[in-house]
Enzyme design. Structure first.
Site, mmCIF file in Angstrom:
data_model
loop_
_atom_site.group_PDB
_atom_site.id
_atom_site.type_symbol
_atom_site.label_atom_id
_atom_site.label_comp_id
_atom_site.label_asym_id
_atom_site.label_seq_id
_atom_site.Cartn_x
_atom_site.Cartn_y
_atom_site.Cartn_z
ATOM 1 N N CYS A 59 -7.046 1.259 0.498
ATOM 2 C CA CYS A 59 -6.729 1.775 1.837
ATOM 3 C C CYS A 59 -5.739 0.794 2.446
ATOM 4 O O CYS A 59 -5.168 -0.030 1.730
ATOM 5 C CB CYS A 59 -7.985 2.006 2.680
ATOM 6 S SG CYS A 59 -8.954 0.552 3.096
ATOM 7 N N HIS A 113 -26.060 -15.915 -12.884
ATOM 8 C CA HIS A 113 -25.325 -14.823 -12.226
ATOM 9 C C HIS A 113 -26.114 -13.511 -12.315
ATOM 10 O O HIS A 113 -26.116 -12.727 -11.362
ATOM 11 C CB HIS A 113 -23.932 -14.680 -12.835
ATOM 12 C CG HIS A 113 -23.049 -15.858 -12.538
ATOM 13 N ND1 HIS A 113 -22.889 -16.358 -11.269
ATOM 14 C CD2 HIS A 113 -22.315 -16.658 -13.363
ATOM 15 C CE1 HIS A 113 -22.079 -17.410 -11.307
ATOM 16 N NE2 HIS A 113 -21.721 -17.615 -12.566
ATOM 17 N N ASP A 171 -6.985 6.371 0.580
ATOM 18 C CA ASP A 171 -6.607 7.213 1.725
ATOM 19 C C ASP A 171 -5.075 7.239 1.773
ATOM 20 O O ASP A 171 -4.398 6.765 0.848
ATOM 21 C CB ASP A 171 -7.259 6.713 3.023
ATOM 22 C CG ASP A 171 -6.677 5.400 3.521
ATOM 23 O OD1 ASP A 171 -5.821 4.805 2.829
ATOM 24 O OD2 ASP A 171 -7.075 4.949 4.622
ATOM 25 N N HIS A 219 -18.566 -13.698 -12.101
ATOM 26 C CA HIS A 219 -19.778 -14.104 -11.372
ATOM 27 C C HIS A 219 -20.577 -12.932 -10.803
ATOM 28 O O HIS A 219 -21.796 -12.998 -10.751
ATOM 29 C CB HIS A 219 -19.409 -15.028 -10.200
ATOM 30 C CG HIS A 219 -18.855 -16.353 -10.630
ATOM 31 N ND1 HIS A 219 -18.771 -17.430 -9.787
ATOM 32 C CD2 HIS A 219 -18.350 -16.773 -11.811
ATOM 33 C CE1 HIS A 219 -18.236 -18.456 -10.426
ATOM 34 N NE2 HIS A 219 -17.954 -18.074 -11.660
ATOM 35 N N THR A 221 -6.126 -1.794 4.505
ATOM 36 C CA THR A 221 -6.590 -3.182 4.410
ATOM 37 C C THR A 221 -7.463 -3.446 3.192
ATOM 38 O O THR A 221 -7.699 -4.604 2.836
ATOM 39 C CB THR A 221 -7.447 -3.530 5.638
ATOM 40 O OG1 THR A 221 -8.552 -2.598 5.669
ATOM 41 C CG2 THR A 221 -6.659 -3.428 6.927
HETATM 42 C C1 RB5 Z 1 -5.868 3.885 8.145
HETATM 43 O O1 RB5 Z 1 -4.980 3.801 9.191
HETATM 44 C C2 RB5 Z 1 -6.607 2.566 7.965
HETATM 45 O O2 RB5 Z 1 -7.521 2.402 8.995
HETATM 46 C C3 RB5 Z 1 -7.302 2.523 6.627
HETATM 47 O O3 RB5 Z 1 -6.351 2.683 5.614
HETATM 48 C C4 RB5 Z 1 -8.048 1.260 6.269
HETATM 49 O O4 RB5 Z 1 -7.259 0.130 6.465
HETATM 50 C C5 RB5 Z 1 -9.404 1.124 6.818
HETATM 51 O O5 RB5 Z 1 -10.122 0.149 6.558
#
Ligand code: RB5
Length: 142
Positions: A64, A133, A7, A97, A66
């Site tokens: 993304c 595994h 994203d 694994h 996180t």
């Molecule tokens: C976008 O602001 C953020 O929510 C997205 O990049 C991500 O971290 C979602 O899990």
């Protein structure tokens, strides 16, 4: 062929990873996003995960902010084992694994230097093939 997608939160890191992989002579298919405009991570996570699940691409990389949203989304697709990694130990272990087929990264958590090392570790580590595994992986999809 490596499928990659992000994203807006992962857009800049996606570009760095693509350049790195091309330098390493990997073929890369970029599923977007293609600008920094705000967008919805499930769109790109589903596109990459489906390409890997269908066998069109060997492995996937999703980024993304996180790494969590793309990981949750990719793991909804049957046959996908997506692993969020913020260190090389986890990247190696999830290949050995879990035979993970999608790596997810958080661009707001993991800096680009470490992220490239995690990518290399993930792509360069084979599945162990150990019976225990294989058994455990098959139980994931039971
Ligand atoms: C976008 O602001 C953020 O929510 C997205 O990049 C991500 O971290 C979602 O899990």
């Amino acid at each position: 062929m490596i499928a990659i997608g992000s994203d807006h939160g992962g857009f800049a890191l996606k570009g760095e990873i693509i350049a790195h992989l091309q330098k390493r002579s990997f073929e890369v298919k970029d599923f977007g996003t293609y600008t920094e405009a705000s967008c919805d991570y499930p769109v790109y996570a589903k596109a990459v995960a489906k390409a890997v699940a269908a066998g069109e691409c060997d492995k996937g990389i999703l980024i993304c902010g996180t790494g969590i949203g793309v990981s949750m989304t990719a793991n909804k697709i049957r046959g996908i084992r997506a692993a969020l990694c913020g260190d090389c130990f986890s990247a190696e272990a999830t290949r050995l694994h879990n035979d993970a087929n999608v790596l997810t990264l958080g661009a707001r958590v993991t800096g680009p230097g470490l992220a490239l090392k995690i990518v290399d570790t993930f792509l360069d580590t084979p599945f162990s093939g150990d019976e225990r595994h294989i058994r455990r992986i098959s139980q994931i999809e039971d």
